[in-house]
Design a protein around this motif. Structure first.
Motif, short mmCIF file in Angstrom:
data_model
loop_
_atom_site.label_atom_id
_atom_site.label_comp_id
_atom_site.label_asym_id
_atom_site.label_seq_id
_atom_site.Cartn_x
_atom_site.Cartn_y
_atom_site.Cartn_z
N ALA A 190 -10.04 -7.19 -6.59
CA ALA A 190 -10.83 -8.38 -6.24
C ALA A 190 -12.13 -7.98 -5.55
N TYR A 191 -12.05 -6.99 -4.68
CA TYR A 191 -13.25 -6.51 -3.98
C TYR A 191 -14.26 -5.93 -4.97
N LEU A 192 -13.77 -5.17 -5.95
CA LEU A 192 -14.67 -4.56 -6.92
C LEU A 192 -15.30 -5.59 -7.86
N THR A 193 -14.56 -6.65 -8.17
CA THR A 193 -15.10 -7.66 -9.09
C THR A 193 -16.24 -8.45 -8.46
N LYS A 238 -14.25 -13.17 -27.24
CA LYS A 238 -15.60 -13.10 -27.80
C LYS A 238 -16.11 -14.47 -28.25
N LYS A 239 -15.21 -15.43 -28.42
CA LYS A 239 -15.62 -16.77 -28.84
C LYS A 239 -16.09 -17.64 -27.67
N ILE A 240 -15.88 -17.16 -26.44
CA ILE A 240 -16.31 -17.94 -25.27
C ILE A 240 -17.81 -17.81 -25.09
N LYS A 241 -18.48 -18.93 -25.13
CA LYS A 241 -19.93 -18.97 -24.91
C LYS A 241 -20.18 -19.96 -23.77
N PHE A 242 -20.16 -19.44 -22.56
CA PHE A 242 -20.31 -20.34 -21.41
C PHE A 242 -20.86 -19.53 -20.23
N ASP A 243 -21.39 -20.25 -19.27
CA ASP A 243 -21.98 -19.62 -18.09
C ASP A 243 -20.88 -18.96 -17.25
N ASP A 244 -20.95 -17.64 -17.09
CA ASP A 244 -19.95 -16.94 -16.30
C ASP A 244 -20.51 -16.49 -14.94
N THR A 245 -21.53 -17.19 -14.48
CA THR A 245 -22.12 -16.89 -13.18
C THR A 245 -21.25 -17.46 -12.06
N VAL A 246 -21.00 -16.65 -11.05
CA VAL A 246 -20.22 -17.11 -9.89
C VAL A 246 -20.93 -16.67 -8.62
N LYS A 247 -20.60 -17.34 -7.53
CA LYS A 247 -21.14 -16.95 -6.23
C LYS A 247 -20.50 -15.63 -5.81
N MET A 248 -21.32 -14.69 -5.37
CA MET A 248 -20.82 -13.38 -4.99
C MET A 248 -21.24 -13.03 -3.57
N VAL A 249 -20.39 -12.28 -2.90
CA VAL A 249 -20.72 -11.79 -1.57
C VAL A 249 -21.47 -10.46 -1.68
N MET A 250 -21.17 -9.70 -2.73
CA MET A 250 -21.81 -8.40 -2.94
C MET A 250 -22.72 -8.46 -4.16
N SER A 251 -23.75 -7.64 -4.14
CA SER A 251 -24.59 -7.48 -5.32
C SER A 251 -24.24 -6.16 -5.98
N GLU A 272 -15.77 -21.02 -2.78
CA GLU A 272 -15.87 -20.29 -4.04
C GLU A 272 -16.05 -18.79 -3.84
N GLU A 273 -16.92 -18.41 -2.91
CA GLU A 273 -17.20 -16.98 -2.72
C GLU A 273 -16.02 -16.24 -2.09
N GLN A 274 -15.08 -16.99 -1.50
CA GLN A 274 -13.90 -16.37 -0.90
C GLN A 274 -12.66 -16.47 -1.79
N LEU A 275 -12.76 -17.24 -2.87
CA LEU A 275 -11.58 -17.58 -3.66
C LEU A 275 -10.90 -16.35 -4.26
N THR A 276 -11.68 -15.44 -4.84
CA THR A 276 -11.08 -14.27 -5.49
C THR A 276 -10.32 -13.41 -4.48
N ARG A 277 -10.92 -13.19 -3.32
CA ARG A 277 -10.26 -12.35 -2.32
C ARG A 277 -9.05 -13.04 -1.69
N VAL A 278 -9.17 -14.34 -1.43
CA VAL A 278 -8.02 -15.07 -0.89
C VAL A 278 -6.87 -15.07 -1.89
N ASP A 279 -7.20 -15.34 -3.14
CA ASP A 279 -6.17 -15.33 -4.19
C ASP A 279 -5.51 -13.96 -4.30
N SER A 280 -6.32 -12.91 -4.20
CA SER A 280 -5.76 -11.56 -4.30
C SER A 280 -4.91 -11.22 -3.08
N LEU A 281 -5.31 -11.69 -1.90
CA LEU A 281 -4.52 -11.44 -0.70
C LEU A 281 -3.17 -12.14 -0.77
#
Length: 423
Positions: A74-77, A201-214, A362-371
């Motif tokens: 989660a941290y790396l993503t 490969k058929k998914i054509k949609f915005d995959d932008t998310v809020k991130m804590v890291m660049s 949103e920016e905490q969701l991936t890490r909270v879910d992983s924890l």
């Protein structure tokens, strides 16, 4: 019993109108089918070993190993920008991995090496799955509206169980027709991962998310621990820790029960319906039925019960399931009580995940879910390890008694905690 009628019209509309959600669900489902193929192959191979108890325990432990690395994944993503493109690349690696495995298994026939190779290949493939899953986690908040989230979560949970059943059915049938032909299963697994790549490969949609890291930020152990600490603090602020800990200790009990049941099925014909692999499929089918009933039906009286009480009710059903195994009753009794417990768990899971996604930023969701998953997954090998020790020291019969006692103690302690927090 007052049953609230639920229509699936909203779910159908969402899947029809939001192609990106539909394709993502298809990708995940097909991917899981491929993973289930070799999970069954591993358990089948382990059950045939002279050290079957230890081998089955190893399989169960290694199944959960990739999940223990979820916080790191989660941290790396957090650094990922083009997430769909990266997921497609990882899918290609999975395809190549199982093509290579098929070639090795076709050329070399060594039972012990076969077991180790499949085990390690599964771990690597599951790690790639885990990384993709963490990249997709924020989409639960950005791609799906709050009003649609519970239905989508219910569908995802049911399809998760269904994909395991389909994978195990294919694997069981393959091994029945072609005994010990594991290279063919590896080839079939590669095909399923290729199919999941097709949907991705058929998914054509915005995959932008809020991130804590660049992408330019440095990755370090110190920064990782700091980010995880912030996520944990966020969880405490949102008051979700009691449910997490109850789920954790409950899973320790459940995983111990699962291992005991697997071991008992090998040595006790009364707990098998057909072969060992066929019985595994029947257990998964029971889980699917329970999840279908629990996820898509809405009971008014259950809506009023908090998460803690739902967990306790599910463990009461587990007490009866353990008791039926200890008394040597036919598998049907165990399946019945297991079904009740899964209905309750299936009812809770989408509701809980919907609330979790809603309250976590949103920016905490991936890490909270992983924890949350990390804590739950720590409980899995812990339960398996403790049960394995009991099996080695005391044997199967006494281990059933210890499991029953541990479950009753957990229910009593859980009720005390719930009561104190309530008052």
């Amino acid at each position: 019993m007052n049953l609230k009628r639920v229509t699936n019209a909203k779910l159908i509309v969402v899947l029809r109108e939001k192609k990106h959600v539909r394709y993502l669900i298809c990708e995940k489902t097909v991917n899981r089918i491929g993973s289930a193929l070799y999970n069954l192959a591993l358990l089948t191979l382990a059950s045939k070993q002279t050290y079957s108890t230890l081998a089955i325990s190893l399989v169960k432990l290694f199944e959960n190993l990739p999940g223990l690395l979820e916080p790191i994944l989660a941290y790396l993503t957090d650094r990922e920008t083009k997430r769909l493109k990266k997921a497609a690349l990882l899918n290609v690696i999975q395809v190549l991995l199982y093509f290579a495995l098929a070639f090795l298994l076709l050329k070399y026939q060594m039972p012990l090496a076969l077991f180790v190779i499949i085990l390690l290949a599964n771990v690597l493939s599951d790690l790639l799955d885990g990384y993709m899953s963490k990249m997709f986690t924020p989409f639960s908040k950005t791609w799906i509206d709050q009003s649609e989230r519970r239905e989508i979560s219910s569908l995802d949970i049911v399809l998760f169980s269904l994909s395991i059943i389909i994978g195990q059915l294919i694997g069981a049938q393959w091994l029945a027709v072609y005994p010990n032909n594991f290279w063919g299963l590896a080839l079939l697994n590669a095909v399923t991962f290729a199919l999941s790549l097709f949907f991705l490969k058929k998914i054509k949609f915005d995959d932008t998310v809020k991130m804590v890291m660049s992408a330019q930020d440095n990755v370090s152990a110190t920064d990782f621990l700091q980010k995880m600490r912030l996520a944990y603090t966020h969880m405490k602020q949102k008051h979700i820790m009691q449910t997490v800990w109850l789920l954790t200790f409950g899973k320790v009990i459940a995983m111990g029960y699962g291992l005991l049941l697997n071991v008992a099925m090998v040595s006790t014909s009364n707990l098998r319906l057909g072969s060992y692999s066929q019985t595994l499929v029947i257990l998964q089918l029971t889980s699917l039925i329970g999840l279908l009933l629990g996820s898509f039906l809405r009971f008014n009286w259950l809506e009023k019960i908090n998460y803690g009480q739902l967990i306790m009710l599910a463990n009461v059903a587990l007490v009866f399931a353990i008791g039926s195994c200890f008394l040597g009753l036919p598998l049907g009794y165990t399946l019945f009580f297991k079904l009740i417990g899964i209905i309750l768990s299936g009812y809770m899971a989408p509701k809980y995940y919907t609330d979790l996604v809603q309250v976590i930023d949103e920016e905490q969701l991936t890490r909270v879910d992983s924890l949350v998953n990390f804590v739950l997954l720590i409980s899995a090998p812990l339960g398996i390890l403790l049960t394995t020790i009991c099996l080695q020291l005391f044997g199967l019969k006494t281990s059933w008694l210890l499991e029953l006692g541990a479950t009753l103690i957990f229910i009593l302690a859980g009720e005390i905690v719930i009561y104190k927090n309530k008052h």
